[in-house]
Scaffold this motif. Structure first.
Motif, mmCIF file in Angstrom:
data_model
loop_
_atom_site.group_PDB
_atom_site.id
_atom_site.type_symbol
_atom_site.label_atom_id
_atom_site.label_comp_id
_atom_site.label_asym_id
_atom_site.label_seq_id
_atom_site.Cartn_x
_atom_site.Cartn_y
_atom_site.Cartn_z
ATOM 1 N N ASN A 394 -64.302 58.963 102.266
ATOM 2 C CA ASN A 394 -63.900 58.950 100.848
ATOM 3 C C ASN A 394 -63.139 60.219 100.479
ATOM 4 O OD1 ASN A 394 -64.977 56.493 100.340
ATOM 5 N ND2 ASN A 394 -66.825 57.240 99.292
ATOM 6 N N ALA A 395 -63.644 61.382 100.965
ATOM 7 C CA ALA A 395 -63.014 62.661 100.634
ATOM 8 C C ALA A 395 -61.566 62.680 101.141
ATOM 9 C CB ALA A 395 -63.814 63.809 101.245
ATOM 10 N N ASP A 422 -64.191 67.937 98.226
ATOM 11 C CA ASP A 422 -62.742 67.745 98.403
ATOM 12 C C ASP A 422 -62.031 68.243 97.160
ATOM 13 O OD1 ASP A 422 -62.155 65.487 96.455
ATOM 14 O OD2 ASP A 422 -63.767 64.574 97.652
ATOM 15 N N ILE A 425 -58.680 63.604 93.814
ATOM 16 C CA ILE A 425 -58.423 63.098 92.455
ATOM 17 C C ILE A 425 -59.674 63.108 91.566
ATOM 18 C CG2 ILE A 425 -56.490 61.641 93.165
ATOM 19 C CD1 ILE A 425 -58.423 59.254 93.123
ATOM 20 N N GLY A 426 -60.849 63.171 92.184
ATOM 21 C CA GLY A 426 -62.100 63.258 91.415
ATOM 22 C C GLY A 426 -62.484 61.943 90.745
ATOM 23 N N TYR A 440 -68.317 48.681 93.074
ATOM 24 C CA TYR A 440 -67.647 49.380 91.964
ATOM 25 C C TYR A 440 -66.585 50.326 92.532
ATOM 26 C CZ TYR A 440 -66.664 51.719 87.652
ATOM 27 O OH TYR A 440 -65.999 52.191 86.559
ATOM 28 N N VAL A 442 -63.344 52.973 91.148
ATOM 29 C CA VAL A 442 -62.761 53.577 89.930
ATOM 30 C C VAL A 442 -61.360 52.985 89.708
ATOM 31 C CG1 VAL A 442 -61.996 55.741 88.852
ATOM 32 C CG2 VAL A 442 -64.111 55.684 90.203
ATOM 33 N N SER A 443 -60.587 52.979 90.781
ATOM 34 C CA SER A 443 -59.255 52.372 90.665
ATOM 35 C C SER A 443 -59.126 51.293 91.734
ATOM 36 C CB SER A 443 -58.172 53.456 90.852
ATOM 37 O OG SER A 443 -56.990 52.845 91.298
ATOM 38 N N SER A 447 -58.193 51.665 95.749
ATOM 39 C CA SER A 447 -59.184 51.225 96.731
ATOM 40 C C SER A 447 -58.573 50.222 97.704
ATOM 41 C CB SER A 447 -60.363 50.563 96.036
ATOM 42 O OG SER A 447 -61.313 51.525 95.732
ATOM 43 N N GLY A 452 -60.520 50.274 100.673
ATOM 44 C CA GLY A 452 -61.887 50.507 100.143
ATOM 45 C C GLY A 452 -62.587 49.200 99.797
ATOM 46 N N THR A 453 -63.926 49.243 99.836
ATOM 47 C CA THR A 453 -64.712 48.032 99.563
ATOM 48 C C THR A 453 -65.669 48.201 98.384
ATOM 49 O OG1 THR A 453 -66.395 48.844 101.069
ATOM 50 C CG2 THR A 453 -64.743 47.361 101.990
ATOM 51 N N GLY A 454 -65.904 49.431 97.998
ATOM 52 C CA GLY A 454 -66.898 49.670 96.934
ATOM 53 C C GLY A 454 -68.326 49.567 97.441
ATOM 54 N N GLY A 456 -69.360 51.667 100.211
ATOM 55 C CA GLY A 456 -69.687 52.888 100.970
ATOM 56 C C GLY A 456 -70.753 53.737 100.292
ATOM 57 N N LEU A 457 -70.533 54.078 99.012
ATOM 58 C CA LEU A 457 -71.500 54.957 98.334
ATOM 59 C C LEU A 457 -72.866 54.291 98.127
ATOM 60 C CD1 LEU A 457 -69.307 56.950 95.767
ATOM 61 C CD2 LEU A 457 -70.261 57.710 97.947
ATOM 62 N N PRO A 458 -72.921 52.976 97.719
ATOM 63 C CA PRO A 458 -74.248 52.347 97.622
ATOM 64 C C PRO A 458 -75.003 52.413 98.947
ATOM 65 C CG PRO A 458 -72.584 50.934 96.655
ATOM 66 C CD PRO A 458 -71.852 52.074 97.264
ATOM 67 N N PHE A 483 -70.047 65.819 96.933
ATOM 68 C CA PHE A 483 -71.197 64.922 97.140
ATOM 69 C C PHE A 483 -72.273 65.714 97.870
ATOM 70 C CE2 PHE A 483 -67.964 61.885 96.148
ATOM 71 C CZ PHE A 483 -68.644 60.861 95.507
HETATM 72 P P1 ADP Z 1 -64.676 52.478 98.571
HETATM 73 O O1 ADP Z 1 -64.813 51.682 99.785
HETATM 74 O O2 ADP Z 1 -63.916 51.838 97.481
HETATM 75 O O3 ADP Z 1 -64.309 53.873 98.830
HETATM 76 P P2 ADP Z 1 -67.180 53.628 97.834
HETATM 77 O O4 ADP Z 1 -68.433 52.998 97.431
HETATM 78 O O5 ADP Z 1 -67.223 54.532 98.995
HETATM 79 O O6 ADP Z 1 -66.160 52.471 97.965
HETATM 80 O O7 ADP Z 1 -66.702 54.443 96.583
HETATM 81 C C1 ADP Z 1 -66.722 53.840 95.314
HETATM 82 C C2 ADP Z 1 -65.596 54.389 94.454
HETATM 83 O O8 ADP Z 1 -65.870 55.754 94.127
HETATM 84 C C3 ADP Z 1 -64.298 54.440 95.135
HETATM 85 O O9 ADP Z 1 -63.609 53.212 94.966
HETATM 86 C C4 ADP Z 1 -63.584 55.553 94.451
HETATM 87 O O10 ADP Z 1 -62.983 55.109 93.275
HETATM 88 C C5 ADP Z 1 -64.695 56.476 94.065
HETATM 89 N N1 ADP Z 1 -64.798 57.633 95.008
HETATM 90 C C6 ADP Z 1 -65.627 57.716 96.056
HETATM 91 N N2 ADP Z 1 -65.518 58.932 96.665
HETATM 92 C C7 ADP Z 1 -64.583 59.611 95.978
HETATM 93 C C8 ADP Z 1 -64.023 60.921 96.099
HETATM 94 N N3 ADP Z 1 -64.389 61.758 97.061
HETATM 95 N N4 ADP Z 1 -63.076 61.286 95.201
HETATM 96 C C9 ADP Z 1 -62.705 60.453 94.218
HETATM 97 N N5 ADP Z 1 -63.190 59.195 94.035
HETATM 98 C C10 ADP Z 1 -64.126 58.787 94.914
#
Ligand code: ADP
Length: 496
Positions: A394-395, A422, A425-426, A440, A442-443, A447, A452-454, A456-458, A483
């Motif tokens: 993600n970073a 990182d 873009i935050g 979820y 953000v954009s 993604s 991106g799949t949304g 990774g973080l969950p 993080f």
């Molecule tokens: P993805 O596969 O979309 O990255 P994640 O679950 O890993 O899914 O992340 C969810 C959302 O959080 C991302 O779509 C992105 O918008 C935001 N995000 C995650 N990590 C970062 C980061 N380091 N900087 C900015 N936005 C991030």
């Protein structure tokens, strides 16, 4: 009216005493009366015997002659004599029923009037029988007199019953006075004694009332060495047992409720998850399908073929990634995850991951920096690798050209802390928690662009929780994200 226990017991005792005293006095009086009567009968018989003896003696020592005549002549003197000797007033009668002499008056009284009880008694006595009657506190006793040749007449003795009656009255009075005193004392003592018992019973009742209101007691409300004391101990024991039983039941109920809540939340989450999954899966599949159709139509267009190859490859990668993460996430939520935790040197591990990710970072024109301090984490190696790869990925994905990715490690407040920072873009402040929800982003465009799949973080959050740790997202002051992954320290645990 409701009588208290102590009054009831005391009254019962008093009634018992009263009954005993009454019976006793009755028996005593009866005994006295019998004794008095026996004595009286004895005295009267003796007096009669004496009168007979004396009269016969006087007759024989005199001139003899007609016995009736003799009686009429000497009756008065004999009567006086016998009275002086025996102490009982007496009257002598001849066989005609006439008074021959009496100690009462001048000795020449008339016979009792015919038909009166006295004359009836006299009739009996003159018929050689003993008869008596009571009149006005005096016993009138009549017995035959024996003369030299058959019955001479009759003797009447008067025995005063007043003395005996007075004696009995005195005894009765004594009984009343002493009995009353004893009764009052017994009442007072009984009341005092039963008060103690009654107050123990009242305290036991109070304890039972408290237990009924679920206000439990720890110790017995009475301290006695008798059955009431044992009852108190029993009540206290039951109260303790009830309290712990109810406590256990309450805990059980709460746990059950928690489990039900958790299950319901899980079900909701899964429904949502399945809804999102079908939606998210459709997008890349639709794109793949469209390209397949286009390629079928324009088989000879090399440009389209190249474009289709690239896009289908990208979408397939994304789909593959999504399937893998979705399966991993749902199995983490559904099943007990078997963690093979071990002692991991965070510094070593981050250096290893950095080595693997450096190529990708450089491809995006990013610097990969390390700020490592000693920290020994207690965690499953594969899980930690997964978490770090996702965060670093993600970073890199959400960075800016010429930016940096910084990995840090340290031991802090009992945790092994691993940071992935990182300068990218935050994430807006208000979305810092939402990014941990499945699917979820953000954009959406960004993604999709980055594959991106949304998920990774969950996945990172779920894995961190299973390892007994946590992950948090924070905005860096100079832009970009930090993080922070916290894992249990391996302190004192075996490395096996
Ligand atoms: P993805 O596969 O979309 O990255 P994640 O679950 O890993 O899914 O992340 C969810 C959302 O959080 C991302 O779509 C992105 O918008 C935001 N995000 C995650 N990590 C970062 C980061 N380091 N900087 C900015 N936005 C991030």
């Amino acid at each position: 009216m409701r009588l208290g226990l102590r009054l009831r017991l005391t009254l019962f005792l008093a009634a018992l005493l009263l009954l005993a005293a009454g019976l006793l006095s009755l028996l005593v009086e009866r005994g006295i009366q019998d004794n008095q009567q026996a004595r009286m009968e004895q005295e009267l018989a003796q007096q009669t015997r004496m009168a007979n003896l004396r009269i016969r003696q006087a007759y024989y020592s005199g001139s003899g002659g007609d016995p009736q005549e003799f009686l009429r002549r000497s009756g008065r003197q004999l009567a006086q004599e016998l009275y002086a000797y025996g102490g009982l007033p007496l009257t002598l009668y001849d066989m005609g029923g006439t008074v021959a002499g009496s100690s009462l008056q001048d000795g020449t009284g008339a016979a009792p009037p015919a038909g009166s009880p006295a004359s009836e008694l006299l009739g009996y006595a003159l018929d050689n029988k003993v008869a008596f009657t009571e009149s006005d506190g005096t016993l009138i006793y009549l017995a035959p007199l024996e003369g030299p040749d058959g019955q001479l007449g009759a003797v009447q003795l008067q025995y005063s019953l007043r003395g005996s009656e007075q004696f009995r009255q005195e005894i009765r009075r004594l009984f009343l006075v002493i009995g009353g005193g004893v009764l009052a004392a017994a009442f007072a003592l009984g009341y005092l004694y039963f008060s103690r018992i009654a107050s123990a019973v009242v305290r036991l009742k109070g304890a039972a009332d408290r237990i009924r209101r679920q206000d439990f007691i720890a110790a017995s409300p009475v301290r006695r060495r008798d059955e009431l004391g044992e009852l108190g101990e029993g009540i206290a024991f039951m109260s303790r047992e009830l309290e712990s039983g109810i406590g256990a039941m309450e805990r059980e109920r709460r746990n059950l409720q928690l489990a039900v809540d958790k299950l319901q939340a899980l079900e909701r989450q899964q429904k949502q998850f399945i809804g999102s999954i079908s939606h998210e899966f459709k997008t890349p599949l639709t794109s793949i399908k469209a390209y397949v159709e286009l390629v079928g139509m324009y088989k000879d267009d090399p440009e389209l073929l190249g474009e289709a190859h690239r896009s289908i490859g990208k979408e397939t990668d994304r789909l593959y990634d999504m399937v893998e993460k979705a399966l991993q996430l749902s199995s983490l939520e559904r099943y007990e995850f078997e963690s093979r935790a071990e002692r991991l040197d965070a510094r070593e591990l981050l250096e290893d991951v950095a080595g693997r990710m450096r190529g990708k970072a450089e491809k995006f024109g990013l610097r990969l920096e390390l700020e490592l301090r000693d920290a020994q984490a207690w965690c499953d190696r594969e899980s930690l690798m997964h978490m770090l790869v996702n965060l670093i990925d993600n970073a890199i994905k959400y960075n800016r050209p010429g930016g940096f990715v910084r990995l840090g490690s340290r031991a802090e407040d009992g945790w092994a802390v691993l940071d992935v920072e990182d300068g990218g873009i935050g994430i807006p402040e208000e979305l810092l928690e939402r990014v941990f929800e499945p699917f979820y982003t953000v954009s959406r465009d960004r993604s999709r662009e980055t594959g991106g799949t949304g998920l990774g973080l969950p996945l990172v959050r779920e894995l961190a929780a299973k390892e007994g740790g946590s992950v948090e997202a924070g905005r860096r002051a100079g832009g970009g994200m930090r993080f922070t992954l916290r894992l249990p320290l391996a302190d004192g645990r075996s490395g096996e």
